[in-house]
Design a protein around this motif. Structure first.
Motif, PDB file in Angstrom:
ATOM      1  N   VAL A  52       0.818  -1.041   0.127  1.00 47.61           N
ATOM      2  CA  VAL A  52       0.059  -0.007  -0.110  1.00 47.61           C
ATOM      3  C   VAL A  52       1.082   1.114  -0.185  1.00 47.61           C
ATOM      4  O   VAL A  52       2.004   1.243   0.701  1.00 47.61           O
ATOM      5  CB  VAL A  52      -1.065   0.077   1.137  1.00 47.61           C
ATOM      6  CG1 VAL A  52      -0.329  -0.018   2.547  1.00 47.61           C
ATOM      7  CG2 VAL A  52      -2.098   0.973   1.107  1.00 47.61           C
ATOM      8  N   THR A  53       0.339   2.156  -0.600  1.00 44.89           N
ATOM      9  CA  THR A  53       1.357   3.400  -0.824  1.00 44.89           C
ATOM     10  C   THR A  53       0.471   4.744  -0.937  1.00 44.89           C
ATOM     11  O   THR A  53      -0.901   4.753  -1.148  1.00 44.89           O
ATOM     12  CB  THR A  53       1.826   3.320  -2.509  1.00 44.89           C
ATOM     13  OG1 THR A  53       2.876   2.310  -2.509  1.00 44.89           O
ATOM     14  CG2 THR A  53       2.344   4.599  -2.817  1.00 44.89           C
ATOM     15  N   HIS A  54       1.063   5.666  -0.310  1.00 43.87           N
ATOM     16  CA  HIS A  54       0.486   7.009  -0.179  1.00 43.87           C
ATOM     17  C   HIS A  54       0.942   8.067  -1.347  1.00 43.87           C
ATOM     18  O   HIS A  54       2.224   8.003  -1.535  1.00 43.87           O
ATOM     19  CB  HIS A  54       0.949   7.705   1.157  1.00 43.87           C
ATOM     20  CG  HIS A  54       0.982   9.044   1.492  1.00 43.87           C
ATOM     21  ND1 HIS A  54       2.046   9.821   1.375  1.00 43.87           N
ATOM     22  CD2 HIS A  54      -0.293   9.728   1.853  1.00 43.87           C
ATOM     23  CE1 HIS A  54       1.773  11.292   1.592  1.00 43.87           C
ATOM     24  NE2 HIS A  54       0.393  11.288   1.902  1.00 43.87           N
ATOM     25  N   ALA A  55       0.118   8.599  -2.063  1.00 39.80           N
ATOM     26  CA  ALA A  55       0.541   9.167  -3.293  1.00 39.80           C
ATOM     27  C   ALA A  55      -0.311  10.714  -3.261  1.00 39.80           C
ATOM     28  O   ALA A  55      -1.559  10.567  -3.597  1.00 39.80           O
ATOM     29  CB  ALA A  55       0.254   8.448  -4.504  1.00 39.80           C
ATOM     30  N   GLY A  56       0.485  11.751  -2.771  1.00 38.42           N
ATOM     31  CA  GLY A  56       0.100  12.919  -3.226  1.00 38.42           C
ATOM     32  C   GLY A  56       0.582  13.571  -4.325  1.00 38.42           C
ATOM     33  O   GLY A  56       1.204  12.623  -5.159  1.00 38.42           O
ATOM     34  N   TRP A  57       0.433  14.660  -4.641  1.00 40.22           N
ATOM     35  CA  TRP A  57       0.939  15.074  -5.870  1.00 40.22           C
ATOM     36  C   TRP A  57       2.592  15.070  -6.071  1.00 40.22           C
ATOM     37  O   TRP A  57       3.102  14.535  -7.092  1.00 40.22           O
ATOM     38  CB  TRP A  57       0.547  16.486  -6.442  1.00 40.22           C
ATOM     39  CG  TRP A  57       1.375  17.805  -5.610  1.00 40.22           C
ATOM     40  CD1 TRP A  57       0.682  18.212  -4.631  1.00 40.22           C
ATOM     41  CD2 TRP A  57       2.618  18.370  -5.932  1.00 40.22           C
ATOM     42  NE1 TRP A  57       1.736  19.429  -4.157  1.00 40.22           N
ATOM     43  CE2 TRP A  57       2.749  19.273  -4.886  1.00 40.22           C
ATOM     44  CE3 TRP A  57       3.534  17.977  -6.670  1.00 40.22           C
ATOM     45  CZ2 TRP A  57       3.664  20.235  -5.049  1.00 40.22           C
ATOM     46  CZ3 TRP A  57       4.701  19.027  -6.779  1.00 40.22           C
ATOM     47  CH2 TRP A  57       4.988  20.005  -6.115  1.00 40.22           C
ATOM     48  N   ARG A  58       3.335  15.299  -4.625  1.00 36.48           N
ATOM     49  CA  ARG A  58       4.899  15.042  -4.828  1.00 36.48           C
ATOM     50  C   ARG A  58       5.051  13.477  -5.226  1.00 36.48           C
ATOM     51  O   ARG A  58       6.162  13.417  -5.806  1.00 36.48           O
ATOM     52  CB  ARG A  58       5.535  15.528  -3.571  1.00 36.48           C
ATOM     53  CG  ARG A  58       5.289  17.086  -3.459  1.00 36.48           C
ATOM     54  CD  ARG A  58       6.141  17.543  -2.042  1.00 36.48           C
ATOM     55  NE  ARG A  58       6.254  18.877  -2.075  1.00 36.48           N
ATOM     56  CZ  ARG A  58       5.220  19.697  -1.601  1.00 36.48           C
ATOM     57  NH1 ARG A  58       4.348  19.079  -1.013  1.00 36.48           N
ATOM     58  NH2 ARG A  58       5.237  21.041  -1.251  1.00 36.48           N
ATOM     59  N   GLY A  59       4.602  12.766  -4.310  1.00 30.15           N
ATOM     60  CA  GLY A  59       4.669  11.057  -4.539  1.00 30.15           C
ATOM     61  C   GLY A  59       4.424  10.744  -6.173  1.00 30.15           C
ATOM     62  O   GLY A  59       4.981  10.073  -6.594  1.00 30.15           O
ATOM     63  N   THR A  60       3.340  11.380  -6.501  1.00 28.25           N
ATOM     64  CA  THR A  60       2.936  11.110  -8.020  1.00 28.25           C
ATOM     65  C   THR A  60       3.729  11.652  -9.038  1.00 28.25           C
ATOM     66  O   THR A  60       4.359  10.852 -10.138  1.00 28.25           O
ATOM     67  CB  THR A  60       1.729  11.554  -8.242  1.00 28.25           C
ATOM     68  OG1 THR A  60       0.577  11.143  -7.187  1.00 28.25           O
ATOM     69  CG2 THR A  60       1.080  11.206  -9.586  1.00 28.25           C
TER      70      THR A  60
END
Ligand SMILES: [Zn+2]
Length: 270
Positions: free
Chosen positions: A142-150
């Motif tokens: 499982v991964t946390h994706a905000g705009w930076r991570g994306t």
């Protein structure tokens, strides 16, 4: 069709499950709502986030209720990541860790394992949760994706980590992008658009410029395209927007930062 299914547990907790994942047998998934917990004020009521000003014993009770509702309370270890909007994905391999009740890994935004009874958790209040399952080798992430991570391709990097550590092939991996801030609500400054313009070739199909000079960004679609280009066999996308649905979700943007967190969890049960 909406891939995330709302479940109303007997103990009062409401959460979403992903039936497409759970049909593979010993896989349990959940994305919590704000309904059915004991927290108050800004955190009403099912706050899952420890790094808030909410009372720790309330967060603990909220988590207990969610685990109870999912039937995963017995003998399981919970593993959190201390998210930093980066692109590091950590891997849990050692059985030793199953001696712990709970642990947190610093500076990571994704977490993967092939161990049973090892609950993987990320925390959210607008940023997207992405769930992964290698249906053949039974590897989860499982991964946390905000705009930076994306913009750093955290989704494909999670698949790469699954491949390096466990030999997961992209064509065996299914992914699910959960509730999060959606195209209707995600306004960003031109600097964010520029950042994507440099690294993501289809950004103009996933955004538009407003009259005020800012941009609306379809973060779900960007992640969906990235995961498909990385070869995932299936990518499910939730239609739920966390900012639009104040009865179901906490939202960092809507609540100006004073808010709780939803928990995204996945576990291989025994
Ligand atoms: Zn919205």
């Amino acid at each position: 069709m909406e891939p995330f299914q709302l479940e109303k547990a007997e103990n009062g907790v409401w959460y979403f499950s992903i039936p497409e994942f759970e049909k593979y047998g010993n896989v349990k998934t959940f994305f919590t709502t704000r309904i059915g917990g004991v927290s108050e004020g800004d955190f009403t009521s099912l706050n899952f986030g420890g790094y808030t000003s909410d009372k720790p014993e309330r967060v603990q009770e909220n988590r207990r209720r969610v685990y109870e509702a999912n039937g995963i309370s017995e003998g399981m270890t919970e593993g959190f990541v201390r998210q930093v909007h980066g692109d590091h994905v950590c891997c849990i391999q050692s059985e030793d860790i199953l001696q712990e009740d709970t642990f947190t890994i610093n500076n990571a935004d994704g977490i993967t394992t092939n161990l049973e009874n090892m609950l993987l958790m990320t925390l959210h209040a607008d940023c997207l949760p992405i769930y992964f399952l290698d249906t053949r080798k039974k590897v989860i992430a499982v991964t946390h994706a905000g705009w930076r991570g994306t913009s750093k391709y955290i989704g494909p990097k999670t698949m790469l980590k699954m491949n390096r550590e466990f030999g997961s092939e992209p064509e065996d991996i299914i992914a699910a992008i959960g509730p999060g801030i959606s195209f209707c609500c995600f306004e960003v400054g031109p600097e964010v658009y520029e950042e994507f313009k440099n690294v993501f070739h289809l950004i103009d199909e996933c955004s538009y410029k407003k009259e005020n000079g800012k941009y609306m960004l379809d973060l779900k679609k960007i992640n969906e395209i990235q995961l498909k280009e990385a070869g995932a066999s299936k990518v499910l996308v939730s239609n739920y927007c966390t900012k639009c649905n104040d009865e179901l979700f906490f939202s960092h943007r809507r609540d100006n930062g004073h808010t709780g967190r939803m928990g995204a969890g996945i576990i291989l049960t025994k």
